[in-house]
Design a protein around this motif. Structure first.
Motif, mmCIF file in Angstrom:
data_model
loop_
_atom_site.group_PDB
_atom_site.id
_atom_site.type_symbol
_atom_site.label_atom_id
_atom_site.label_comp_id
_atom_site.label_asym_id
_atom_site.label_seq_id
_atom_site.Cartn_x
_atom_site.Cartn_y
_atom_site.Cartn_z
ATOM 1 N N SER A 99 0.849 -1.186 0.000
ATOM 2 C CA SER A 99 0.000 0.000 0.000
ATOM 3 C C SER A 99 0.885 1.236 0.000
ATOM 4 C CB SER A 99 -0.914 0.029 1.226
ATOM 5 O OG SER A 99 -1.678 1.230 1.239
ATOM 6 N N SER A 100 0.490 2.212 -0.798
ATOM 7 C CA SER A 100 1.224 3.480 -0.809
ATOM 8 C C SER A 100 0.824 4.351 0.379
ATOM 9 C CB SER A 100 0.970 4.231 -2.118
ATOM 10 O OG SER A 100 -0.401 4.542 -2.249
ATOM 11 N N SER A 101 -0.225 3.948 1.115
ATOM 12 C CA SER A 101 -0.718 4.736 2.242
ATOM 13 C C SER A 101 0.025 4.483 3.543
ATOM 14 C CB SER A 101 -2.202 4.453 2.467
ATOM 15 O OG SER A 101 -2.951 4.811 1.337
ATOM 16 N N THR A 144 -1.899 1.007 8.312
ATOM 17 C CA THR A 144 -1.644 2.010 9.344
ATOM 18 C C THR A 144 -1.235 3.304 8.665
ATOM 19 O OG1 THR A 144 -0.943 0.303 10.904
ATOM 20 C CG2 THR A 144 -0.285 2.572 11.395
ATOM 21 N N ILE A 145 -2.014 4.358 8.922
ATOM 22 C CA ILE A 145 -1.776 5.660 8.297
ATOM 23 C C ILE A 145 -1.605 6.696 9.395
ATOM 24 C CG2 ILE A 145 -2.713 7.414 6.756
ATOM 25 C CD1 ILE A 145 -4.354 5.097 5.502
ATOM 26 N N GLN A 146 -0.432 7.318 9.436
ATOM 27 C CA GLN A 146 -0.108 8.320 10.452
ATOM 28 C C GLN A 146 -0.441 7.807 11.852
ATOM 29 O OE1 GLN A 146 -2.218 11.803 9.052
ATOM 30 N NE2 GLN A 146 -0.665 12.220 7.498
ATOM 31 N N GLY A 147 -0.076 6.563 12.112
ATOM 32 C CA GLY A 147 -0.271 5.958 13.427
ATOM 33 C C GLY A 147 -1.663 5.423 13.696
#
Length: 107
Positions: free
Chosen positions: A36-38, A78-81
């Motif tokens: 994932s690029s996220s 997991t995105i920005q924690g």
């Protein structure tokens, strides 16, 4: 054997994770990884005995399909924690199938 990659896509407006391709068909013995690029991914394979490990996380070696049959997976990013999807819930994910080499089934 081949290495299959499923890309997990995060939808910021819906707060959901989807997979591309939506359905996966792979040969027994093929590898499978998730990206994932996220952000980092965590994926639960169901049934777990169909693969070399029950879970896949970013940085792991690819999973190997060890038994033929249908499977499902629950995915999370997991995105920005902040975790979206698995392991908080099993709402995000798709299905696939592992087929025997030489079965005449195309990918």
């Amino acid at each position: 054997m081949s290495l299959n990659t499923i890309t997990l896509i995060y939808d910021t407006t819906q707060g959901t994770v989807t997979a591309e391709p939506a359905a996966m068909k792979m040969l027994k013995g093929d590898g499978l990884q998730f990206v994932s690029s996220s952000g980092p991914v965590r994926v639960l394979m169901v049934p777990s005995e169909s693969f070399s490990a029950a879970e896949f996380r970013t940085g792991d070696d690819p999973l190997t399909g060890i038994t033929s049959g249908r499977f499902n997976y629950c995915c999370g990013v997991t995105i920005q924690g902040k975790v979206v999807g698995y392991p908080l819930n099993r709402d995000s994910g798709n299905e696939g199938e592992i087929v025997e080499p030489g079965s005449g089934t195309t990918r």
